[in-house]
Write an enzyme that holds these catalytic residues in place. Structure first.
Site, PDB file in Angstrom:
ATOM      1  N   SER A  85      25.246  16.384 -12.866  1.00 32.48           N
ATOM      2  CA  SER A  85      25.792  16.040 -11.558  1.00 32.48           C
ATOM      3  C   SER A  85      25.153  14.743 -11.077  1.00 32.48           C
ATOM      4  CB  SER A  85      25.513  17.165 -10.547  1.00 32.48           C
ATOM      5  OG  SER A  85      24.110  17.281 -10.329  1.00 32.48           O
ATOM      6  N   LYS A  86      25.540  14.302  -9.869  1.00 29.53           N
ATOM      7  CA  LYS A  86      25.042  13.032  -9.340  1.00 29.53           C
ATOM      8  C   LYS A  86      23.526  13.024  -9.203  1.00 29.53           C
ATOM      9  CE  LYS A  86      29.209  11.717  -6.801  1.00 29.53           C
ATOM     10  NZ  LYS A  86      29.798  11.468  -5.465  1.00 29.53           N
ATOM     11  N   ARG A  87      22.935  14.195  -8.991  1.00 31.32           N
ATOM     12  CA  ARG A  87      21.482  14.196  -8.805  1.00 31.32           C
ATOM     13  C   ARG A  87      20.737  13.867 -10.093  1.00 31.32           C
ATOM     14  NH1 ARG A  87      19.224  19.326 -10.116  1.00 31.32           N
ATOM     15  NH2 ARG A  87      20.805  20.883 -10.614  1.00 31.32           N
TER      16      ARG A  87
END
Length: 491
Positions: free
Chosen positions: A257-259
């Site tokens: 994911s973006k994290r």
């Protein structure tokens, strides 16, 4: 050709609700490789029926991402093909036609339950700790009641009438046989109240009409497959082969994911990765061929098979991607790396904008890039690695000064070297090397006694590319001035 003798036809069918993310790009790549390996057809279909989230900008971003990776499609947007149109919103009449066939055969029915009513039933199921399933309330509505509700324009959807008993088996080319019990499924919606199809319905109709032989997609779609198989069977359509590839995880083993950093393929382009390195890396996320790490595009096409796709999730490793990209940077033409690095160099060093306007200036930029290319992992690295070629004045880092310049013996050595280099003509690598070696021999010192302080004086660093390359690239005037500056600073 496939094993059944039918020409392979595969598709990548993204929903244009955002950029082309890493997982989608890997799915597109596996489809593309499978098609190219079998001399088949790779189709791009845009599944844009999510009216709230689909945008033309996202469609363009997906096409741009595929273009950058070099994944050309044989049929689809901007190309056309015998099964056009390839945007689902342009195929609504087709889905309505097939939905009517199911209604006429009694395999589907109108459902008038409101969203509030369905939400209440969902919460009740959760309280009973049961999986939410539609209870079939509208399944046996009298025809007169259906006519009345339809005449009064009561909002409705169309649901597929699921067989209540039995199993639906998915013979998956990656995961093997997976069995789903029909009783755990429900009468799913195939057409929404706005006249748009749901994913499962539209994908099934399109895959059939476009003669798709293999559906290769992420394993998050595995739960959709029994519903699609039931639709195929109800229409009496031949099934494609299914292959569900493993998901991609971040370094913490959670879903990517973006994290975990950038998930957009185009972001990796902007961060300085080469498309061939990205293709190579993505191909290794869940697939492999022995211990081989680096593959040319031709090798990937030759060696790719679904049988070698792993069932287990793949982990996205930035360090490995950096290493792999560095391998491709080293093989690339210096002109290409220089061209890619120019924007960053302009920002860091205003003089570069003037340099690139002349042939001599471009040759100096190219020489600087060529000098550091073997040390570059991603394109922006060029700025830091080559900074001393473009800076008007260099700073000595503490280690370089302490280790090689803070000695009373250094200034005389650099002075002698400066005088000798001033006489070198032509000022090229062979002449520079001969100068260093000749002076070291005359002074009866090891070559490093000259090279290390010269490097510190010319670059401000302990490490650099070969000193003869550095001196040649800096040129005589800059080299002599920096040696003079260092001698003064030591005095």
């Amino acid at each position: 050709m496939s094993a059944e003798g039918k020409k392979v036809r595969v598709r990548f069918a993204p929903s244009p609700t955002g950029y082309l993310h890493v997982g989608g790009a890997r799915t597109a790549l596996f489809n593309w490789l499978f098609a190219r390996h079998h001399n088949g057809t790779f189709i791009l279909r845009i599944e844009d029926t999510d009216r709230m989230r689909s945008t033309s900008e996202a469609s363009k971003a997906i096409l741009d991402g595929l273009d950058w990776l070099g994944l050309d499609w044989d049929e689809g947007p901007n190309v056309g093909g015998p099964y056009a149109p390839y945007y689902q919103t342009e195929r609504l009449n087709i889905y309505a036609e097939y939905a009517n066939k199911l209604l006429e055969s009694g395999s589907a029915y109108y459902c008038f339950c409101s969203s509030e009513e369905l939400e209440a039933k969902r919460k009740e199921a959760e309280e009973r700790r049961e999986a939410p399933r539609y209870d079939g309330k509208c399944r046996k509505l009298p025809e007169s009641e259906i006519t009345r509700l339809r005449s009064s324009k009561t909002p409705c959807v169309i649901r597929f009438k699921l067989p209540p008993l039995g199993d639906t088996v998915v013979d998956d080319l990656v995961r093997g046989k997976v069995v789903f019990k029909n009783e755990l499924l429900d009468d799913f919606v195939i057409m929404k109240s706005d006249g748009f199809p749901t994913y499962n319905f539209a994908a099934t109709i399109d895959d059939s009409l476009m003669d798709i032989t293999h559906v290769i997609r992420g394993d998050d779609h595995l739960s959709n497959t029994p519903r699609q198989i039931l639709l195929y069977q109800t229409f009496g359509l031949p099934l494609p082969k299914f292959a569900h590839i493993p998901m991609i995880l971040g370094s913490d083993k959670a879903r990517l994911s973006k994290r975990h950093g950038a998930t957009s393929v185009i972001s990796y382009r902007d961060m300085g990765y080469l498309p061939e390195a990205m293709v190579n890396y993505l191909s290794r996320l869940g697939w492999g061929h022995g211990d081989q790490e680096i593959f040319s595009r031709a090798e990937l096409i030759e060696k790719f098979s679904l049988g070698a796709v792993n069932k287990n999730p793949a982990v996205f490793d930035m360090e490995k991607l950096d290493w792999l990209n560095g391998q491709y940077v080293r093989k690339a033409l210096p002109e290409r790396i220089a061209d890619l690095a120019l924007a960053d160099l302009r920002k860091a060093f205003p003089k570069v904008s003037e340099m690139e306007k002349t042939k001599d200036g471009m040759e100096k930029i190219l020489a600087a890039v060529r000098c550091v290319q073997d040390r570059v992992s991603v394109i922006p690295d060029v700025v830091g690695l080559a900074s001393y070629f473009f800076a008007d004045k260099i700073e000595y880092d503490a280690q370089a000064r302490e280790k090689y310049l803070d000695s009373r013996d250094v200034a005389p050595l650099l002075s002698k070297l400066k005088d000798r280099l001033a006489k070198v003509e032509p000022f090229n690598k062979p002449g520079i090397e001969a100068c260093f070696k000749g002076l070291a021999g005359e002074l009866n010192v090891k070559l490093g006694v000259l090279i290390h302080p010269a490097r510190a004086a010319l670059t401000g660093r302990v490490e650099s590319p070969g000193i003869y390359d550095v001196v040649e690239t800096l040129g005589k005037a800059v080299t002599l001035k920096r040696l003079e500056d260092a001698i003064r600073s030591l005095g």
